[in-house]
Scaffold this active site. Structure first.
Site, PDB file in Angstrom:
ATOM      1  N   TYR A  17     -63.839 -28.334  48.677  1.00  0.00           N
ATOM      2  CA  TYR A  17     -62.882 -28.891  47.882  1.00  0.00           C
ATOM      3  C   TYR A  17     -61.305 -28.569  48.322  1.00  0.00           C
ATOM      4  O   TYR A  17     -60.273 -28.781  47.678  1.00  0.00           O
ATOM      5  CB  TYR A  17     -62.872 -28.110  46.519  1.00  0.00           C
ATOM      6  CG  TYR A  17     -64.200 -28.532  46.045  1.00  0.00           C
ATOM      7  CD1 TYR A  17     -64.340 -29.606  45.112  1.00  0.00           C
ATOM      8  CD2 TYR A  17     -65.273 -27.770  45.689  1.00  0.00           C
ATOM      9  CE1 TYR A  17     -65.464 -30.249  44.377  1.00  0.00           C
ATOM     10  CE2 TYR A  17     -66.308 -27.895  44.884  1.00  0.00           C
ATOM     11  CZ  TYR A  17     -66.435 -29.286  44.534  1.00  0.00           C
ATOM     12  OH  TYR A  17     -67.564 -29.666  43.821  1.00  0.00           O
ATOM     13  N   HIS A  22     -57.109 -32.311  43.383  1.00  0.00           N
ATOM     14  CA  HIS A  22     -57.291 -31.355  42.367  1.00  0.00           C
ATOM     15  C   HIS A  22     -56.687 -29.834  42.790  1.00  0.00           C
ATOM     16  O   HIS A  22     -56.460 -28.894  42.138  1.00  0.00           O
ATOM     17  CB  HIS A  22     -58.637 -31.417  41.988  1.00  0.00           C
ATOM     18  CG  HIS A  22     -58.873 -31.362  40.575  1.00  0.00           C
ATOM     19  ND1 HIS A  22     -57.742 -31.767  39.416  1.00  0.00           N
ATOM     20  CD2 HIS A  22     -59.781 -30.848  39.731  1.00  0.00           C
ATOM     21  CE1 HIS A  22     -58.478 -31.569  38.076  1.00  0.00           C
ATOM     22  NE2 HIS A  22     -59.545 -31.228  38.439  1.00  0.00           N
ATOM     23  N   PHE A  67     -64.345 -22.622  38.850  1.00  0.00           N
ATOM     24  CA  PHE A  67     -64.249 -23.899  39.040  1.00  0.00           C
ATOM     25  C   PHE A  67     -63.151 -24.240  37.833  1.00  0.00           C
ATOM     26  O   PHE A  67     -62.715 -23.471  36.887  1.00  0.00           O
ATOM     27  CB  PHE A  67     -65.332 -24.763  38.560  1.00  0.00           C
ATOM     28  CG  PHE A  67     -66.476 -25.049  39.950  1.00  0.00           C
ATOM     29  CD1 PHE A  67     -66.430 -25.893  40.964  1.00  0.00           C
ATOM     30  CD2 PHE A  67     -67.288 -24.127  40.111  1.00  0.00           C
ATOM     31  CE1 PHE A  67     -66.892 -25.905  42.131  1.00  0.00           C
ATOM     32  CE2 PHE A  67     -68.226 -24.126  41.444  1.00  0.00           C
ATOM     33  CZ  PHE A  67     -67.857 -25.249  42.334  1.00  0.00           C
ATOM     34  N   ASN A  69     -62.393 -26.235  35.334  1.00  0.00           N
ATOM     35  CA  ASN A  69     -62.792 -26.155  34.038  1.00  0.00           C
ATOM     36  C   ASN A  69     -63.128 -24.872  33.275  1.00  0.00           C
ATOM     37  O   ASN A  69     -63.319 -24.831  32.188  1.00  0.00           O
ATOM     38  CB  ASN A  69     -63.797 -27.185  33.593  1.00  0.00           C
ATOM     39  CG  ASN A  69     -65.072 -26.924  34.045  1.00  0.00           C
ATOM     40  OD1 ASN A  69     -65.468 -26.078  34.924  1.00  0.00           O
ATOM     41  ND2 ASN A  69     -66.058 -27.738  33.581  1.00  0.00           N
TER      42      ASN A  69
END
Length: 195
Positions: A17, A22, A67, A69
């Site tokens: 990631y 993001h 993560f 969320n």
């Protein structure tokens, strides 16, 4: 450390990631860390932290290990350690409603469906915290927003990344030196927040 600014860069942990859209908040946090020589090394259960000063003011840089969320769990940990003051919390995050390279500063308001912000608001019980919105734009080829934000930056975006992150660094400096309202008046003008 007396009443520090807590600066948290939103993103997802792990190498896959690292250079996705993001994770622009984490990329800006790392730029701040490098520029000010604040090592982010103190590992907690939910985050890694660094302690230092920006323009004479104490700061805590926070990189979540959760993560996106679940970022509220990092906030809960900071609250437990009595290291957080909502008025001095600065959240760095991606924003698909702004074109790539634009930055806006916000002091309150909604989450526009951003799961990291939703998690933080739920943990704080308020929307009153400072955000630096980092524009990532939207996919020009269609497709869902989830796939887009988890996709890597284009080569053109990577070529412009240093200048984009430097603008974010200046926004942080401005908030700490001049305060929220003056900084919003400087950075939220269209002519000054896009390189």
């Amino acid at each position: 450390m007396s009443n520090p600014y807590v600066i948290i860069g939103l993103g997802n942990p792990g190498t896959p990631y690292a250079l996705t859209r993001h994770n622009i908040g984490v990329l800006l946090l790392e730029r701040i860390s490098d520029f000010y020589g604040i090592k982010i090394v103190k590992e907690q259960k939910k985050s890694i932290k660094g302690y230092g000063k920006i323009s004479g003011s104490p700061v805590i840089l926070v990189k979540p290990l959760t993560f996106m969320n679940m970022t509220g769990e990092v906030i809960e940990e900071l609250k437990l350690n009595r290291e957080i003051d909502n008025g001095r919390l600065i959240v760095l995050h991606d924003d698909a409603d702004l074109e790539f390279g634009r930055i806006k500063i916000k002091g309150w308001g909604g989450h526009a469906g951003h799961k990291g912000l939703i998690s933080i608001m739920n943990a704080l019980g308020t929307d009153k915290f400072i955000r630096i919105r980092m524009g990532i734009g939207r996919s020009k080829g269609g497709g869902g927003i989830t796939d887009y934000v988890l996709s890597p930056f284009s080569s053109e975006e990577m070529a412009a990344m240093e200048e984009f992150l430097t603008m974010g660094l200046k926004a942080i400096q401005s908030i700490i030196v001049y305060g929220l309202n003056k900084s919003m008046s400087i950075f939220n003008r269209k002519s000054s927040d896009k390189f």
